[in-house]
Design a protein around this motif. Structure first.
Motif, short mmCIF file in Angstrom:
data_model
loop_
_atom_site.label_atom_id
_atom_site.label_comp_id
_atom_site.label_asym_id
_atom_site.label_seq_id
_atom_site.Cartn_x
_atom_site.Cartn_y
_atom_site.Cartn_z
N MET A 143 9.48 -1.77 6.91
CA MET A 143 9.30 -0.87 5.78
C MET A 143 7.81 -0.71 5.51
O MET A 143 7.07 -1.70 5.52
CB MET A 143 10.02 -1.41 4.56
N ILE A 144 7.36 0.50 5.27
CA ILE A 144 5.96 0.77 4.95
C ILE A 144 5.74 0.40 3.49
O ILE A 144 6.41 0.94 2.61
CB ILE A 144 5.62 2.26 5.18
N THR A 145 4.83 -0.53 3.23
CA THR A 145 4.58 -0.98 1.85
C THR A 145 3.27 -0.43 1.29
O THR A 145 3.04 -0.53 0.10
CB THR A 145 4.55 -2.51 1.78
N GLU A 146 2.43 0.13 2.16
CA GLU A 146 1.18 0.75 1.73
C GLU A 146 1.06 2.12 2.38
O GLU A 146 1.48 2.31 3.52
CB GLU A 146 -0.01 -0.10 2.12
N ILE A 147 0.48 3.06 1.67
CA ILE A 147 0.32 4.41 2.21
C ILE A 147 -0.69 4.37 3.35
O ILE A 147 -1.82 3.91 3.16
CB ILE A 147 -0.16 5.38 1.11
N PRO A 148 -0.29 4.83 4.54
CA PRO A 148 -1.22 4.84 5.67
C PRO A 148 -2.38 5.80 5.41
O PRO A 148 -2.20 6.86 4.81
CB PRO A 148 -0.38 5.35 6.84
N GLU A 149 -3.57 5.42 5.85
CA GLU A 149 -4.75 6.25 5.64
C GLU A 149 -5.14 7.05 6.88
O GLU A 149 -5.78 8.08 6.77
CB GLU A 149 -5.93 5.38 5.20
#
Length: 97
Positions: free
Chosen positions: A69-75
């Motif tokens: 699960m993605i927990t931080e917004i990718p930059e």
């Protein structure tokens, strides 16, 4: 489509999954490394929807190795755009040559 999480994690943010694997468009091909990003209520639904999207894109087979699960917004791109697409209900397929 179910939009509320169906697990015990009680995660407050959107449940955006990333699935890492390899897709095959023809028999005997080496395959293409893939990342699939999508929003889903649980990992089973995420896998099912990812496989459906890959089939719609012409993949006849896929080996899915990891799910998280993605927990931080990718930059960085292409994951930043794929994440935004997943938030809007799209299944984003990132192909690596």
């Amino acid at each position: 489509m179910i939009t509320t999480p169906d697990n015990d994690n009680k995660y407050d943010g959107p449940m955006v999954f990333i699935i890492i694997g390899k897709g095959y468009e023809t028999d005997g091909s080496e395959g293409t490394d893939l990342h699939v990003m999508l929003k889903a209520p649980d990992d089973d639904t995420a896998v099912r929807e990812a496989l459906n999207a890959l089939a719609e894109e012409g993949f006849i087979e896929a080996d899915l190795d990891q799910i998280g699960m993605i927990t931080e917004i990718p930059e960085e791109e292409p994951h930043a755009s794929a994440y935004q697409g997943a938030l809007q209900g799209e299944v984003s397929i990132i192909r690596f040559a």
